[in-house]
Motif scaffolding. Structure first.
Motif, PDB file in Angstrom:
ATOM      1  N   LEU B 132       0.803  -1.218   0.000  1.00  0.00           N
ATOM      2  CA  LEU B 132       0.000   0.000   0.000  1.00  0.00           C
ATOM      3  C   LEU B 132       0.837   1.270   0.000  1.00  0.00           C
ATOM      4  O   LEU B 132       0.342   2.360  -0.281  1.00  0.00           O
ATOM      5  CB  LEU B 132      -0.961   0.018   1.199  1.00  0.00           C
ATOM      6  N   ARG B 197      -4.672   2.022  -4.016  1.00  0.00           N
ATOM      7  CA  ARG B 197      -3.965   0.733  -3.955  1.00  0.00           C
ATOM      8  C   ARG B 197      -4.709  -0.252  -3.056  1.00  0.00           C
ATOM      9  O   ARG B 197      -4.732  -1.450  -3.309  1.00  0.00           O
ATOM     10  CB  ARG B 197      -2.520   0.938  -3.473  1.00  0.00           C
ATOM     11  N   PHE B 198      -5.331   0.285  -2.010  1.00  0.00           N
ATOM     12  CA  PHE B 198      -6.105  -0.585  -1.125  1.00  0.00           C
ATOM     13  C   PHE B 198      -7.272  -1.236  -1.875  1.00  0.00           C
ATOM     14  O   PHE B 198      -7.657  -2.370  -1.591  1.00  0.00           O
ATOM     15  CB  PHE B 198      -6.633   0.214   0.080  1.00  0.00           C
ATOM     16  N   TRP B 201      -5.853  -4.374  -3.209  1.00  0.00           N
ATOM     17  CA  TRP B 201      -4.961  -5.159  -2.361  1.00  0.00           C
ATOM     18  C   TRP B 201      -5.623  -6.471  -1.945  1.00  0.00           C
ATOM     19  O   TRP B 201      -6.760  -6.478  -1.489  1.00  0.00           O
ATOM     20  CB  TRP B 201      -4.588  -4.327  -1.124  1.00  0.00           C
TER      21      TRP B 201
END
Lengths: 259, 207
Positions: B132, B197-198, B201
């Protein structure tokens, strides 16, 4: 270490961006949401909106402005102007404002600060003070007086004493706005800002009088302010936020340069 | 579904708006069953730890978060969320969730010019890579507002540090849980990119 913050203030009247000189001669200068977004993209650290709408029936427009700003900018922003109750504060918080500025209503009823601090947290409760210089006296040991209602009503309260009281009641930050300097572009009230910044253990935002980048430098160093608030310097395109920050950065004031 | 955990702690809608900006549809949920079954979870929060912990427990959200963590759901904590995942906070001496070993302590700077709360933009230094934090460079600034900070017991749980009189842990994590002391929803483009990005993920630590 923390960076010094550049804050742009947008006076909003019935949904339109306005600018006053010494609190009068207000004129409309554009769409606050478009301006807010432009400053955000240019590296601004924080925004402040003051609702200077005179009639109460048009005040709901401010909620729409706040929601729109919150959907388009992702930096902290606060809203002030006419906040009289925890309900007012909570509504603006829910609409997306990070912080709420209380001013006149808190002078009339200081518990408002404590009530807001309890309801939305100290970190979201900002005490904004409009201040003018007076003769030093027993009533005004600091030589500065609190004025409310947009600069119209002197309150017979010492500004320095009021700032201490504000912190004690739970304000998480104070705005020191000099009415004498407002709109003059002759520089911030350094003496007053320093006096308050030295005494309080919460951040101090200097407001009123910025005309050149040098003025920002002075108030952030000599004046001891944590943040400098500007308005007309950027609203009329004379400077960009980026330029102001570059100036400060080049003079070794720590500011956020990458964003 | 992405669940934003609702435990009456601050303005969750700011987080929801930031999610929308990066193309994530998030729902604010207070029902522990919905939290437990969510695909991913954001655990935000500002304000006092005391009432936050109490409300979490009252709503059964503490157990829901623990169970989601155990089954590998990606979880992102923000601000108070980064503190409550530890075992204990000195703020009103409260026991917290205990997902990460360690405690939360108050800033007590020796330098009187350092004000508490620590409020404003400050730089982070990444201490070990995390999916992250990919792309975050040392010195990149994020927005902070807090008086207490996380102190994980093991350096292995620390992913970034920030200097404020002392060097403190500003991002921490364990397995599928990651948390930042700074406000991702108020940190401009840098904060939004961590959020985005989360969104993708899978909860694994390999990048």
């Amino acid at each position: 270490m923390l960076s010094k913050r550049l804050i742009v203030c947008l006076d909003v009247r019935a949904g339109k961006l306005a600018k006053s000189v010494k609190f009068v001669n207000t004129r409309d200068i554009g769409d606050p949401v478009i301006k807010a977004r432009e400053y955000y993209e240019d590296g601004l650290d924080e925004l402040v909106f003051y609702d200077i709408t005179a009639s109460s029936e048009k005040r709901n427009i401010m909620i729409d402005v706040v929601e729109e700003v919150a959907a388009q900018t992702f930096i902290p922003f606060s809203v002030g102007g006419g906040i009289r109750s925890v309900d007012d504060a909570t509504r603006l918080r829910m609409a997306g404002a990070e912080k709420i500025n209380v001013n006149s209503a808190a002078v009339k009823r200081p518990e408002l600060i404590a009530e807001c601090a309890y309801a939305i947290g100290s970190q979201s409760t900002v005490l904004s003070m409009d201040i003018r210089q007076v003769k030093e006296s027993r009533t005004f040991p600091s030589g500065y007086e609190i004025v409310i209602d947009g600069g119209r009503t002197p309150m017979g309260i010492d500004a320095f004493v009021w700032s201490l009281k504000g912190e004690e009641l739970g304000a998480g930050e104070v705005v020191v706005n000099s009415i004498d300097a407002d709109g003059t572009r002759q520089g911030y009230e350094i003496k007053l800002t320093r006096m308050i910044a030295n005494a309080l253990s919460i951040p101090v935002i200097a407001s009123g009088g910025a005309g050149t980048p040098e003025h920002l430098y002075e108030v952030l160093t000599e004046g001891g302010a944590d943040a400098a608030l500007v308005a007309s310097m950027v609203h009329f395109g004379e400077y960009t936020c980026r330029e102001l920050k570059e100036y400060l950065h080049n003079r070794d004031v720590k500011v956020r340069m990458r964003y | 579904m992405l669940a934003i955990v609702d435990y009456d702690a601050g303005n969750l809608r700011s987080v929801q708006r930031a999610c929308r900006k990066v193309g994530l549809t998030a729902e604010i949920v207070a029902d522990p069953r919905l939290v437990e079954s969510a695909e991913r979870i954001i655990f935000p929060g500002v304000g006092a730890a005391t009432s936050a912990v109490d409300t979490l427990k009252e709503r059964g959200l503490d157990k829901a978060l623990l169970s989601a963590f155990q089954k590998g759901t990606p979880i992102l904590g923000i601000c108070l969320g980064a503190q409550i995942i530890l075992e204990h906070t000195e703020e009103d001496d409260r026991d917290c969730l205990g997902i990460v070993e360690g405690i939360c302590t108050r800033f007590e700077p020796d330098d009187p010019t350092l004000k508490v709360p620590h409020m404003g933009w400050n730089g982070v230094e990444v201490t070990q890579p995390h999916p992250l934090l990919e792309g975050v460079e040392n010195g990149d600034e994020f927005y902070f507002v807090h008086s207490y900070f996380p102190r994980p017991s093991h350096a292995g749980n620390v992913y970034a540090v920030t200097d404020y009189g002392t060097s403190f842990c500003s991002a921490l994590g364990r397995k599928n849980l990651f948390a930042t002391q700074f406000h991702l929803e108020k940190s401009g483009r840098f904060g939004l990119s961590v959020l985005s990005r989360f969104a993708h993920w899978d909860g694994c630590l390999t990048t």
